[in-house]
Design a protein around this motif. Structure first.
Motif, PDB file in Angstrom:
ATOM      1  N   LEU A  48       0.836  -1.261   0.140  1.00  0.00           N
ATOM      2  CA  LEU A  48      -0.087   0.063   0.083  1.00  0.00           C
ATOM      3  C   LEU A  48       0.910   1.196  -0.043  1.00  0.00           C
ATOM      4  O   LEU A  48       0.453   2.382  -0.213  1.00  0.00           O
ATOM      5  CB  LEU A  48      -1.005  -0.142   1.258  1.00  0.00           C
ATOM      6  CG  LEU A  48      -2.045  -1.133   1.237  1.00  0.00           C
ATOM      7  CD1 LEU A  48      -2.484  -1.132   2.559  1.00  0.00           C
ATOM      8  CD2 LEU A  48      -2.883  -1.113   0.105  1.00  0.00           C
ATOM      9  N   ILE A  78       1.167   3.443  -3.241  1.00  0.00           N
ATOM     10  CA  ILE A  78       0.081   4.348  -3.703  1.00  0.00           C
ATOM     11  C   ILE A  78       0.536   5.663  -3.152  1.00  0.00           C
ATOM     12  O   ILE A  78       0.322   6.549  -3.773  1.00  0.00           O
ATOM     13  CB  ILE A  78      -1.260   3.815  -3.259  1.00  0.00           C
ATOM     14  CG1 ILE A  78      -1.721   2.374  -3.573  1.00  0.00           C
ATOM     15  CG2 ILE A  78      -2.428   4.847  -3.399  1.00  0.00           C
ATOM     16  CD1 ILE A  78      -2.786   1.835  -2.929  1.00  0.00           C
ATOM     17  N   ARG A 131       3.496   6.983  -4.889  1.00  0.00           N
ATOM     18  CA  ARG A 131       3.188   7.504  -6.554  1.00  0.00           C
ATOM     19  C   ARG A 131       2.663   8.849  -6.619  1.00  0.00           C
ATOM     20  O   ARG A 131       3.007   9.426  -7.412  1.00  0.00           O
ATOM     21  CB  ARG A 131       2.243   6.247  -6.971  1.00  0.00           C
ATOM     22  CG  ARG A 131       1.941   6.649  -8.580  1.00  0.00           C
ATOM     23  CD  ARG A 131       1.333   5.363  -9.209  1.00  0.00           C
ATOM     24  NE  ARG A 131       1.048   5.575 -10.450  1.00  0.00           N
ATOM     25  CZ  ARG A 131       0.434   4.810 -11.319  1.00  0.00           C
ATOM     26  NH1 ARG A 131       0.257   3.354 -10.876  1.00  0.00           N
ATOM     27  NH2 ARG A 131       0.151   4.821 -12.732  1.00  0.00           N
ATOM     28  N   TRP A 132       1.595   8.998  -5.904  1.00  0.00           N
ATOM     29  CA  TRP A 132       1.157  10.580  -5.954  1.00  0.00           C
ATOM     30  C   TRP A 132       1.282  11.019  -4.475  1.00  0.00           C
ATOM     31  O   TRP A 132       0.604  11.300  -3.452  1.00  0.00           O
ATOM     32  CB  TRP A 132      -0.306  10.516  -6.018  1.00  0.00           C
ATOM     33  CG  TRP A 132      -0.812   9.715  -7.530  1.00  0.00           C
ATOM     34  CD1 TRP A 132      -0.377  10.148  -8.719  1.00  0.00           C
ATOM     35  CD2 TRP A 132      -1.478   8.287  -7.453  1.00  0.00           C
ATOM     36  NE1 TRP A 132      -0.946   9.318  -9.876  1.00  0.00           N
ATOM     37  CE2 TRP A 132      -1.181   8.299  -9.052  1.00  0.00           C
ATOM     38  CE3 TRP A 132      -1.643   7.468  -6.631  1.00  0.00           C
ATOM     39  CZ2 TRP A 132      -1.785   6.760  -9.423  1.00  0.00           C
ATOM     40  CZ3 TRP A 132      -2.332   6.319  -7.263  1.00  0.00           C
ATOM     41  CH2 TRP A 132      -2.211   6.049  -8.634  1.00  0.00           C
TER      42      TRP A 132
END
Lengths: 99, 99
Positions: free
Chosen positions: A83, A86, A89-90
Motif C-alpha cells: 500500500l 500508492i 506514487r502521488w
DNA sequence: AGCATAGGCAAGTAAACACTTGCATGTCAA
DNA sequence: TTGACATGCAAGTGTTTACTTGCCTATGCT
C-alpha cells in the motif's frame, strides 16, 4: 520466475475484498472458513465460501495477503506493505509534510 | 446537496485514470484537451476525448481531482488528500514505526 | 478403511464498466 | 451574427468481473 504482481488497485476496488483486509487487520492468520464466518457476523456479508476463496486469490496475487499451509488448514495473513506504493506514487502536494 | 463521495478505490482501479493522476502530478491545472494530448504523447494512451472526460468525472466524484471553470476552459487539479484514508485504514503492522 | 472437514478447480451467468457514436450547449473572436 | 473551439449529454456495444453451481482432492480422526 514470473511474479505476476497482479494489481493492488484492482484488488482494492471490491468492497468485499476490503472487508477481508479489515477483518485480517483485527485478527490476523485466519482460515477460509473462519473468514467466512466472521465476515458474515461482524461485517454483514453474505458471500459464499467460493466467492471468498476467489477474493483471497486476488488479494494474494496482489501481494496484499500471504498464505501459509499447515496440514489441512491454510492461514491467511495481511501484508500492508504494497500500500505504500500508492502514497508514494502521488505524494502530497504543497511541499512540507509537517505542520 | 448530496456529495456522492464516489469510491476512491474504484476510481484508482483503472490504469487510464491512474495515468491521468500521474500527468496531473507532473503538470497540474490542465484542460481536457491538454490532458488528451499529453496522455497520448507522454503516456502512450490512445483514448478519445469522451473517454478521458468520463474518467475525469469518476476522479472528480471520488474527490481525487478538483475542477475550476474559467470561460470556456475547465481546469483540472489533483487532490491527493483522499489517498491518506487508504494508509490509515490498514496501518503498517508490527506496532512501532521507529527502531 | 470409512467418514467428515478444509479447501480446489472449472464452466456458466448476470451485472458492472470502459468505450464509442452522435448530437447538443456554451464561449470567444471576427 | 457566423464560425470555430471547448465541453456536455445520452444511448448503445463489447469486455471484465463477481458470483454461482457442481464435482473433485487432500488431510485428520475414529
Amino acid at each position: 520466475m514470473l511474479l505476476a504482481v497482479g494489481d493492488i488497485y484492482k484488488a482494492l476496488a471490491d468492497p468485499t475484498r476490503r472487508a477481508i483486509l479489515d477483518e485480517l487487520c483485527e485478527r490476523d492468520r485466519q482460515t477460509l472458513f473462519e473468514l467466512c464466518g466472521r465476515l458474515a457476523v461482524k461485517h454483514g456479508l453474505s458471500s459464499s465460501r467460493q466467492a471468498i476463496s476467489q477474493h483471497l486469490d486476488v488479494l494474494a496475487a496482489a501481494g496484499l495477503i500471504g498464505v501459509e499451509r499447515e496440514g489441512r488448514y491454510k492461514f491467511h495473513t495481511i501484508d500492508t506493505s504494497p500500500l505504500r506504493a500508492i502514497a508514494e506514487r502521488w505524494p502530497p502536494r504543497g511541499g512540507g509534510d509537517g505542520p
